[in-house]
Design an enzyme around this catalytic site. Structure first.
Site, PDB file in Angstrom:
ATOM      1  N   ARG A   1       0.882  -1.180   0.000  1.00  0.00           N
ATOM      2  CA  ARG A   1       0.000   0.000   0.000  1.00  0.00           C
ATOM      3  C   ARG A   1       0.912   1.220   0.000  1.00  0.00           C
ATOM      4  O   ARG A   1       1.731   1.395   0.907  1.00  0.00           O
ATOM      5  CB  ARG A   1      -0.909   0.008   1.227  1.00  0.00           C
ATOM      6  CG  ARG A   1      -1.563   1.360   1.450  1.00  0.00           C
ATOM      7  CD  ARG A   1      -2.664   1.343   2.470  1.00  0.00           C
ATOM      8  NE  ARG A   1      -3.828   0.633   1.991  1.00  0.00           N
ATOM      9  CZ  ARG A   1      -5.039   0.746   2.512  1.00  0.00           C
ATOM     10  NH1 ARG A   1      -5.253   1.552   3.536  1.00  0.00           N
ATOM     11  NH2 ARG A   1      -6.052   0.061   2.023  1.00  0.00           N
TER      12      ARG A   1
ATOM     13  N   HIS B   1      -7.416   0.894  -6.263  1.00  0.00           N
ATOM     14  CA  HIS B   1      -7.651   0.067  -5.069  1.00  0.00           C
ATOM     15  C   HIS B   1      -8.344  -1.223  -5.522  1.00  0.00           C
ATOM     16  O   HIS B   1      -9.516  -1.471  -5.209  1.00  0.00           O
ATOM     17  CB  HIS B   1      -8.505   0.848  -4.072  1.00  0.00           C
ATOM     18  CG  HIS B   1      -8.494   0.286  -2.677  1.00  0.00           C
ATOM     19  ND1 HIS B   1      -7.746  -0.814  -2.317  1.00  0.00           N
ATOM     20  CD2 HIS B   1      -9.146   0.682  -1.545  1.00  0.00           C
ATOM     21  CE1 HIS B   1      -7.941  -1.073  -1.028  1.00  0.00           C
ATOM     22  NE2 HIS B   1      -8.783  -0.181  -0.542  1.00  0.00           N
TER      23      HIS B   1
ATOM     24  N   GLN C   1     -10.213  -3.851  -3.103  1.00  0.00           N
ATOM     25  CA  GLN C   1     -11.466  -3.323  -2.563  1.00  0.00           C
ATOM     26  C   GLN C   1     -12.620  -3.537  -3.540  1.00  0.00           C
ATOM     27  O   GLN C   1     -13.686  -4.021  -3.160  1.00  0.00           O
ATOM     28  CB  GLN C   1     -11.305  -1.818  -2.282  1.00  0.00           C
ATOM     29  CG  GLN C   1     -12.570  -1.163  -1.750  1.00  0.00           C
ATOM     30  CD  GLN C   1     -12.912  -1.636  -0.352  1.00  0.00           C
ATOM     31  OE1 GLN C   1     -12.062  -1.612   0.522  1.00  0.00           O
ATOM     32  NE2 GLN C   1     -14.149  -2.064  -0.131  1.00  0.00           N
TER      33      GLN C   1
ATOM     34  N   ASP D   1     -17.184   7.491  -1.333  1.00  0.00           N
ATOM     35  CA  ASP D   1     -15.900   7.369  -0.623  1.00  0.00           C
ATOM     36  C   ASP D   1     -15.570   8.756  -0.067  1.00  0.00           C
ATOM     37  O   ASP D   1     -16.210   9.751  -0.422  1.00  0.00           O
ATOM     38  CB  ASP D   1     -14.809   6.857  -1.584  1.00  0.00           C
ATOM     39  CG  ASP D   1     -13.491   6.528  -0.873  1.00  0.00           C
ATOM     40  OD1 ASP D   1     -13.499   6.369   0.366  1.00  0.00           O
ATOM     41  OD2 ASP D   1     -12.456   6.442  -1.553  1.00  0.00           O
TER      42      ASP D   1
ATOM     43  N   CYS E   1     -16.340   1.964   0.984  1.00  0.00           N
ATOM     44  CA  CYS E   1     -15.228   1.056   1.294  1.00  0.00           C
ATOM     45  C   CYS E   1     -14.737   1.210   2.733  1.00  0.00           C
ATOM     46  O   CYS E   1     -14.055   0.337   3.243  1.00  0.00           O
ATOM     47  CB  CYS E   1     -14.095   1.273   0.304  1.00  0.00           C
ATOM     48  SG  CYS E   1     -13.326   2.890   0.428  1.00  0.00           S
TER      49      CYS E   1
ATOM     50  N   ARG F   1     -13.826  -8.407   2.450  1.00  0.00           N
ATOM     51  CA  ARG F   1     -12.402  -8.220   2.137  1.00  0.00           C
ATOM     52  C   ARG F   1     -11.624  -9.478   2.523  1.00  0.00           C
ATOM     53  O   ARG F   1     -10.730  -9.897   1.820  1.00  0.00           O
ATOM     54  CB  ARG F   1     -11.824  -7.004   2.893  1.00  0.00           C
ATOM     55  CG  ARG F   1     -12.349  -5.634   2.467  1.00  0.00           C
ATOM     56  CD  ARG F   1     -11.929  -5.252   1.059  1.00  0.00           C
ATOM     57  NE  ARG F   1     -10.496  -5.230   0.854  1.00  0.00           N
ATOM     58  CZ  ARG F   1      -9.672  -4.242   1.186  1.00  0.00           C
ATOM     59  NH1 ARG F   1     -10.149  -3.149   1.725  1.00  0.00           N
ATOM     60  NH2 ARG F   1      -8.366  -4.314   0.946  1.00  0.00           N
TER      61      ARG F   1
HETATM   62  N1  NVA Z   1      -9.864   6.809  -1.237  1.00  0.00           N
HETATM   63  C1  NVA Z   1      -9.468   6.387   0.096  1.00  0.00           C
HETATM   64  C2  NVA Z   1      -9.716   4.935   0.261  1.00  0.00           C
HETATM   65  C3  NVA Z   1      -9.367   4.380   1.618  1.00  0.00           C
HETATM   66  C4  NVA Z   1      -9.548   2.915   1.726  1.00  0.00           C
HETATM   67  C5  NVA Z   1      -8.032   6.741   0.332  1.00  0.00           C
HETATM   68  O1  NVA Z   1      -7.204   6.544  -0.566  1.00  0.00           O
HETATM   69  O2  NVA Z   1      -7.707   7.228   1.422  1.00  0.00           O
HETATM   70  N1   CP Z   2     -11.184   0.040   2.709  1.00  0.00           N
HETATM   71  C1   CP Z   2      -9.889  -0.051   3.096  1.00  0.00           C
HETATM   72  O1   CP Z   2      -8.977  -0.327   2.304  1.00  0.00           O
HETATM   73  O2   CP Z   2      -9.712   0.182   4.413  1.00  0.00           O
HETATM   74  P1   CP Z   2      -8.336   0.354   5.179  1.00  0.00           P
HETATM   75  O3   CP Z   2      -7.746   1.672   4.723  1.00  0.00           O
HETATM   76  O4   CP Z   2      -8.712   0.360   6.621  1.00  0.00           O
HETATM   77  O5   CP Z   2      -7.434  -0.784   4.805  1.00  0.00           O
END
Ligand code: NVA
Ligand code: CP
Length: 312
Positions: free
Chosen positions: A103, A130, A133, A222, A262, A290
């Site tokens: 990540r 992502h 997800q 989101d 998500c 997930r």
């Molecule tokens: N769009 C959000 C998704 C988190 C799971 C982010 O990148 O922070």
């Molecule tokens: N939805 C998701 O990826 O959550 P986290 O950021 O908690 O992993």
């Protein structure tokens, strides 16, 4: 050849279907308490350059349930934080572990990791995408509605990593996708155009949330400021007024419309408490799934026979 999961775009429709199918079997086995340990003796390295709750816990628990082990690495406690190259990290980790989940910020970091690793690399979220997800969200839709093909899926809010992966999902799986984003916050133009040109379903971008959700079977949203955009939060809150998923908007969807997020959510911004805790919401199913979808991905990428010729 080793297989990575970098983007839904890179997967064939049949490969996505086999992930969803496997996830369904694994969820059923989990429910019945049937042990299944195809990853015995295998280790997943999880690199987190951004925070995570769901991704971290579901991958770690998933590896454990599959008989393997996961270790969580952050820049602070590895040499990545002191500038060791991604390419070198990829080569070193490939000598110790059997898969990498990363990540991070730039999508290029995920791609570089995959290029230099001799083991499967999974994108656990980048600024651009992502994929895990959205695979899990599509699983949730199929679980609730029996199918995803031909449905109208709406996405209201920021044209971010989640929105971009929804576009790739619509392209590969053939559901209609209506995206409503404020001007200046549209999804990645290249990903959108490519899907519109290559896909057979409708993938439509509008600035009007009402038009996007009209008769929709699914409404997604989101956060307005993603990880790394915290400094833009105030200006984004202004720009996103009118893009909140609230009861008014949900009423425009089909009567059994599913509301998805998500998570984590900023309650009172992109979604109201009433909707998130209401009868249409499936946000906690999404979070649960997930685990099952991740386990399917891990089994298919790292299971026996998948990387036999990697020759470490
Ligand atoms: N769009 C959000 C998704 C988190 C799971 C982010 O990148 O922070
Ligand atoms: N939805 C998701 O990826 O959550 P986290 O950021 O908690 O992993």
């Amino acid at each position: 050849m080793k297989k990575d999961l970098i983007s839904i775009y890179d997967l064939k429709t049949e490969e996505i279907e086999s992930i969803l199918h496997k996830a369904k079997d694994l969820k059923e086995m989990h429910r019945k308490g049937v042990p299944y340990r195809p990853l015995e003796g295998k280790t997943l390295a999880m690199i987190f350059e951004k925070p995570s709750t769901r991704t971290r816990v579901s991958f770690e628990v998933g590896m454990y349930q599959l008989g393997g082990h996961a270790l969580s690495l952050s820049p602070q406690d590895t040499q990545l934080g002191r500038g060791e190259a991604i390419a070198d990290t990829a080569r070193v980790l490939s000598r110790y572990v059997d898969g990498i989940m990363i990540r991070t910020f730039a999508q290029e970091r995920v791609e570089e990791m995959a290029r230099f690793a001799s083991i499967p690399v999974i994108n656990g979220l980048s600024d651009l995408l992502h994929p895990c997800q959205i695979l899990s969200d599509i699983f949730t839709i199929e679980e609730r509605r029996g199918q995803y093909r031909g449905l109208k899926v709406a996405y209201v809010g920021d044209g971010n990593n989640v929105a971009n992966s929804w576009i790739n999902g619509a392209l590969r799986l053939g559901f209609d996708l209506w995206l409503a984003c404020p001007p200046g916050y549209e999804p990645n133009a290249k990903i959108l155009l490519r899907a519109q040109e290559e896909g057979s379903s409708q993938i439509i971008l509008t600035h009007d949330p009402k038009e996007a959700v009209e008769g929709a079977h699914v409404i997604n949203t989101d956060v307005w400021a993603s990880m790394g955009q915290e400094g833009e939060r105030a200006e984004r809150i202004k720009a996103f007024q009118g893009y909140q998923v609230n009861a008014d908007l949900v009423h425009r969807g089909e009567k059994d419309v599913l509301v998805m997020h998500c998570l984590p959510a900023h309650r009172g911004e992109e979604i109201t408490d009433e909707v998130m805790d209401g009868p249409h919401s499936v946000v906690f199913d999404q979070a649960e799934n997930r685990l099952h979808v991740q386990k399917a991905i891990l089994t298919l990428l790292m299971g026996k026979g998948q990387n036999d010729e990697q020759g470490r």
